[in-house]
Design an enzyme around this catalytic site. Structure first.
Site, mmCIF file in Angstrom:
data_model
loop_
_atom_site.group_PDB
_atom_site.id
_atom_site.type_symbol
_atom_site.label_atom_id
_atom_site.label_comp_id
_atom_site.label_asym_id
_atom_site.label_seq_id
_atom_site.Cartn_x
_atom_site.Cartn_y
_atom_site.Cartn_z
ATOM 1 N N GLY A 245 0.991 -0.639 -0.231
ATOM 2 C CA GLY A 245 -0.233 -0.383 -0.217
ATOM 3 C C GLY A 245 0.997 1.348 -0.202
ATOM 4 N N GLY A 250 -1.460 2.610 6.897
ATOM 5 C CA GLY A 250 -1.992 1.877 7.910
ATOM 6 C C GLY A 250 -0.990 0.597 7.706
ATOM 7 N N GLU A 469 -5.856 33.038 -11.628
ATOM 8 C CA GLU A 469 -6.462 31.642 -11.079
ATOM 9 C C GLU A 469 -7.656 32.210 -11.592
ATOM 10 O OE1 GLU A 469 -5.797 29.750 -9.384
ATOM 11 O OE2 GLU A 469 -3.315 30.360 -9.217
ATOM 12 N N HIS A 472 -8.110 30.263 -15.081
ATOM 13 C CA HIS A 472 -8.478 28.582 -14.030
ATOM 14 C C HIS A 472 -10.033 28.554 -13.704
ATOM 15 C CE1 HIS A 472 -4.219 26.903 -14.491
ATOM 16 N NE2 HIS A 472 -4.005 27.526 -13.148
HETATM 17 P P1 ADP Z 1 2.635 3.038 7.223
HETATM 18 O O1 ADP Z 1 3.611 2.189 7.654
HETATM 19 O O2 ADP Z 1 1.426 2.405 5.694
HETATM 20 O O3 ADP Z 1 3.035 4.037 5.798
HETATM 21 P P2 ADP Z 1 1.518 3.552 9.074
HETATM 22 O O4 ADP Z 1 1.061 2.137 9.123
HETATM 23 O O5 ADP Z 1 2.521 4.164 9.918
HETATM 24 O O6 ADP Z 1 1.373 3.892 7.855
HETATM 25 O O7 ADP Z 1 0.580 4.499 9.393
HETATM 26 C C1 ADP Z 1 0.088 5.836 10.006
HETATM 27 C C2 ADP Z 1 -0.160 6.588 10.610
HETATM 28 O O8 ADP Z 1 -1.504 7.092 9.696
HETATM 29 C C3 ADP Z 1 -0.301 5.751 11.426
HETATM 30 O O9 ADP Z 1 -0.375 5.703 13.054
HETATM 31 C C4 ADP Z 1 -2.423 5.802 11.710
HETATM 32 O O10 ADP Z 1 -2.068 7.265 13.046
HETATM 33 C C5 ADP Z 1 -2.621 6.657 10.755
HETATM 34 N N1 ADP Z 1 -3.561 5.380 9.903
HETATM 35 C C6 ADP Z 1 -3.509 4.966 8.617
HETATM 36 N N2 ADP Z 1 -3.827 4.236 8.581
HETATM 37 C C7 ADP Z 1 -4.750 4.219 9.326
HETATM 38 C C8 ADP Z 1 -5.860 3.545 9.636
HETATM 39 N N3 ADP Z 1 -6.370 2.367 8.605
HETATM 40 N N4 ADP Z 1 -6.768 3.494 10.461
HETATM 41 C C9 ADP Z 1 -7.294 4.726 11.471
HETATM 42 N N5 ADP Z 1 -4.915 5.188 11.540
HETATM 43 C C10 ADP Z 1 -4.676 5.235 10.087
#
Ligand code: ADP
Length: 647
Positions: A245, A250, A469, A472
Site C-alpha cells: 500500500g 496503515g 486563477e 483556471h
Molecule cells: P505505513 O506503514 O503504511 O506508511 P502507518 O501504519 O505508519 O503507515 O500509518 C501512519 C499513521 O496513520 C498511523 O499511525 C495512524 O495514526 C494513521 N492511520 C493510517 N491508517 C489508518 C487507519 N486505517 N485507521 C486509523 N489510523 C490510520
C-alpha cells in the site's frame, strides 16, 4: 514511514535496561587495570629511591669519608653505591636513608655512569692508592636484565593498536545509526520490540476500515493464539505476509494490530536498517533478528520497506552495494525457508511497490500472501476520522461525512495529520473546541502549505495572479469533466501564489476526454495571461509540469494516442528505471514528442476559445478576486452562472 512511533509508543529496544554508556562493570574494570599497572610498576621498579651522582661527588663526599660499604657495577655501565648503615645517619644522607614506604633503605642509595670499567677501576685505584688491600672498597660486577622495558616495548604498540581500532570502529558505528552501538554489535539487529499490555495496546479497533484485510489477518491472529487447532490437522500457516500500500495507508498499524490482537511480541525493523556500510552486516542482522524472534515465539517480525532489500536481484554487472543487498536477501530467503512453519514466528513485510520485488521472495512458502491496503474510500475515511477524533474536543457542528468528502486521496496518515493540525489551529486561536473551519484550514494547509499573508506581492503581480486563477476557474467551470470548483484564492500559500480548490470525485479510471479537460483547465491560467496581458509569465510552471507529465503518460504509457497506437512503455518491474536506453526507437521517441505537443496545443486552443468567449466573466472574476482574495462557490455562481453539469 510511520509517524505512529512518535505518537503512541515509546521505542523500546530489546537491550533496554542495560545502559551501555555508564556500565558500572566497565568502570570497575578500568580501576582494576590502573591499580594493576601501578602495582607492576612498583614491583619491577624497587629502586625508586636511587639518586644520581657523579664520580667527583662519590670520590670526595663518600669514598673519602669512608661511608661506602660496597659498589656494584651493573652491566659494565652503572655503578650502584651502597652506604654503610652507620653512615646513613649523617645529615647528608637524609634524602636516601629511608625507602618509599618509610622503611630503612638497604641500598643501593646512589648511582652514576662509569664510562668504562677500565676507566672506573683506574680512578678507583688512584683514589685508594694509600690503602691496605683489606680496606679497599669491594666492587662486585653484576649482570642485570630489566624485563619491564622489554615487556613495555611489546605491549605498548599492541595496546595502541587496540585502542585505535576501538576508537575508529566506535566513530564509524556511532555515525551509522541506532544499530551497532558497540564494535561487537555490527551484525546484530536492533529491532523495536512491542508487547501488548507492556509496551503497546494497539488492536483492530485502532485501525479503521479495511474490513476484508482484517478478516484475512484474523486467521494469523487465531493461529498465533491457538496453534494447536491448526497443527493437529496438519495445516501449515503462511510464514510471510506482504502488506502492499501507499505510504501512510496503515501497514505498520495493521502489523502492530495483529501483534496486539494475538498478544505476542512484535519485532519491527526497517529494510534499510539491514543494509549499511559494512559488507556482510545485512545477512548477519537478518540471522540475528530471526533468532531473537524465535526465542520469543510465538512472535511477529515486521519488516518495513522490504523493497530496499527485496528488489529484483541485479542481472547485469553487479556493484558492491548490490552484492550486499543480494546477500541480505539471500539470507532472508534462507531464514524463511529454514524455520518450521509451526514455530510460531510470522513475518509481515510492508512495501509500496510489490511489483519490483524479487519473484523468489513472493514464491509459495515465503511471502505468498499479499494484502493490499488501498487509499481509503469515503466510508473508510469517515471511520478513520472517527478514530482520530476520539481523543479530540470537537464542536458539535463538525460534519465528519463532509470532511471525508473533502479529502479524497488522503491516506490514513494524512487524516491523522489533519486532525492533529486542526487541533493545533484551534488551540492557536484559543478556542474551546475544534470547529469545521479549523478542519478546513488544516485540509488546505495539508494540500498547499501554510498561508503566507505577509509575502510581499506588488499590485501588478497581484493583478496577474488574479487573472491567472480566474482563468483556471472560468475554463474549468465550463468543462464537463472537471470537478466542481469550491473556492479560488490569491493568498500565497507555501510556494504557490494562489490556487483553485476542487471537490474531487473518486475515480478508478480516467477517460481520454477527462484527461483532455484536465489539461485544458490547467492551461486556463496561462491562456488568461496571454489574452489579457499579451504575454505569458513564469507563473504557470507547476501547471506546465503537471500537464507535460500527464500528456506523456497518455501517449507513452496508456495507449491514448492514435499515432503511437495501443502500446505501452510503462515498466512495472522497474528494470528500465536505471538504464539509459529507452525501450523504443528514435523515430518513436520523436513521434511521442509530436503527439504530446499536439495534445497540449489542442488543449491550449480550446482553453483560448473558452476564455475569449467569456472574457467579461473572466474580468469580473479577477476583479472580485482582487477585492476579496478568496471567492467561494456562491460568488462563482454569481459571476459565472450555475453550472449546468454536476460531476
Ligand atoms: P505505513 O506503514 O503504511 O506508511 P502507518 O501504519 O505508519 O503507515 O500509518 C501512519 C499513521 O496513520 C498511523 O499511525 C495512524 O495514526 C494513521 N492511520 C493510517 N491508517 C489508518 C487507519 N486505517 N485507521 C486509523 N489510523 C490510520
Amino acid at each position: 514511514m510511520s509517524n505512529f512511533d512518535s505518537q503512541n509508543s515509546p521505542n523500546y529496544s530489546e537491550e533496554e535496561g542495560t545502559s551501555r554508556s555508564s556500565n558500572p562493570f566497565t568502570f570497575l574494570l578500568y580501576i582494576v587495570v590502573i591499580v594493576g599497572l601501578v602495582f607492576i610498576y612498583f614491583l619491577f621498579n624497587n629502586n625508586s629511591n636511587l639518586t644520581l651522582i657523579n664520580w667527583e661527588k662519590f670520590n670526595h663526599e663518600m669514598l673519602n669519608d669512608n661511608d661506602v660499604e660496597k659498589v656494584d657495577i651493573v652491566n659494565n655501565e652503572i655503578a650502584e653505591v651502597y652506604i654503610k648503615k652507620e653512615s646513613l645517619r649523617k645529615a647528608k644522607y637524609n634524602s636516601v636513608s629511608t625507602g618509599f614506604w618509610g622503611n630503612v633503605n638497604n641500598g643501593p642509595h646512589f648511582y652514576f655512569a662509569i664510562g668504562s670499567v677500565d676507566l672506573f677501576e683506574k680512578k678507583l685505584d688512584a683514589a685508594q692508592a694509600g690503602l691496605l688491600e683489606k680496606d679497599k672498597l669491594v666492587v662486585d660486577y653484576v649482570k642485570r636484565e630489566s624485563y619491564l622495558p622489554k615487556l613495555l616495548s611489546w605491549i605498548f604498540p599492541i595496546l595502541l593498536f587496540i585502542f585505535l581500532w576501538f576508537f575508529i570502529i566506535r566513530r564509524i558505528t556511532s555515525g551509522v545509526g541506532r544499530t551497532g552501538n558497540t564494535i561487537f554489535d555490527f551484525g546484530r539487529s536492533n529491532p523495536k520490540l512491542y508487547e501488548k499490555g507492556k509496551y503497546s495496546n494497539i488492536t483492530f479497533k485502532d485501525l479503521a476500515g479495511y474490513e476484508e484485510a482484517k478478516v484475512e489477518v484474523m486467521e494469523i491472529v487465531d493461529f498465533l493464539k491457538h496453534p494447536e487447532n491448526y497443527t493437529k490437522l496438519g495445516a501449515k500457516i503462511p510464514k510471510g505476509i506482504l502488506l502492499v500500500g501507499a505510504p501512510g495507508t496503515g501497514k505498520t498499524l495493521m502489523a502492530k494490530a495483529v501483534a496486539g490482537e494475538a498478544e505476542v511480541p512484535f519485532f519491527s525493523l526497517s529494510g534499510s536498517e539491514f543494509i549499511e556500510m559494512f559488507v556482510g552486516v545485512g545477512a548477519s542482522r537478518v540471522r540475528d533478528l530471526f533468532e531473537k524472534a524465535k526465542r520469543k515465539a510465538p512472535s511477529i517480525i515486521f519488516i518495513d520497506e522490504i523493497d530496499t532489500i527485496g528488489r529484483l536481484r541485479s542481472k547485469s554487472i553487479s556493484f558492491q552495494a548490490n552484492d550486499e543487498r543480494d546477500s541480505t536477501l539471500n539470507q532472508l530467503l534462507a531464514e524463511l525457508d529454514g524455520f518450521d512453519p509451526n514455530t510460531g514466528v510470522i513475518v509481515l513485510a510492508a512495501t509500496n511497490r510489490a511489483d519490483i520485488l524479487d519473484p523468489a521472495l513472493l514464491r509459495a512458502g515465503r511471502f505468498d500472501r499479499h494484502i493490499y491496503l488501498e487509499l481509503p474510500n469515503k466510508q473508510e475515511r469517515i471511520a478513520i476520522f472517527g478514530v482520530h477524533m476520539k481523543s479530540l474536543v470537537i464542536d458539535t457542528n463538525v460534519d465528519v461525512v463532509y470532511l471525508a468528502t473533502q479529502t479524497p486521496g488522503f491516506s490514513g496518515a494524512d487524516i491523522a495529520n489533519v486532525c492533529n493540525e486542526a487541533a493545533l489551529i484551534a488551540a492557536r486561536k484559543k478556542k474551546l473546541s475544534i470547529d469545521t473551519q479549523d478542519f478546513f484550514d488544516a485540509i488546505d494547509r495539508m494540500m498547499a502549505g501554510i498561508e503566507k499573508k505577509s509575502k510581499l506581492i506588488s499590485p501588478i503581480e497581484k493583478n496577474i495572479i488574479a487573472y491567472h486563477e480566474a482563468g483556471h476557474a472560468v475554463v474549468s467551470w465550463f468543462l464537463k469533466n472537471i470537478d466542481s470548483l469550491q473556492k479560488v484564492t490569491i493568498i500565497p500559500r507555501g510556494k504557490s501564489l494562489g490556487g483553485a480548490w476542487y471537490l474531487p470525485e473518486e475515480r478508478q479510471i480516467i477517460t481520454y476526454s477527462q484527461f483532455f479537460d484536465f489539461i485544458c483547465a490547467a492551461l486556463g491560467g496561462r491562456v488568461a495571461e496571454e489574452i489579457v496581458f499579451n504575454e505569458a509569465s513564469s507563473g504557470a510552471l507547476d501547471d506546465l509540469e503537471k500537464i507535460t507529465k500527464q500528456a506523456y503518460m497518455m501517449v507513452a504509457n496508456l495507449g491514448l494516442s492514435k499515432k503511437i497506437g495501443h502500446v505501452s512503455f510503462y515498466d512495472s518491474t522497474g528494470e528500465y528505471e536505471s538504464s539509459i536506453q529507452k525501450p523504443y526507437s528514435e523515430s518513436t521517441a520523436m513521434l511521442i514528442d509530436d503527439e504530446v505537443r499536439k495534445i497540449i496545443e489542442d488543449a491550449h486552443t480550446r482553453a483560448k476559445n473558452l476564455l475569449e468567449l467569456n472574457r467579461n466573466k473572466l474580468d469580473d472574476l479577477a476583479k472580485r478576486l482582487l477585492e476579496k482574495e478568496v471567492v467561494y462557490k456562491s460568488d462563482l455562481e454569481e459571476v459565472l452562472g450555475k453550472r449546468t453539469f454536476t460531476i
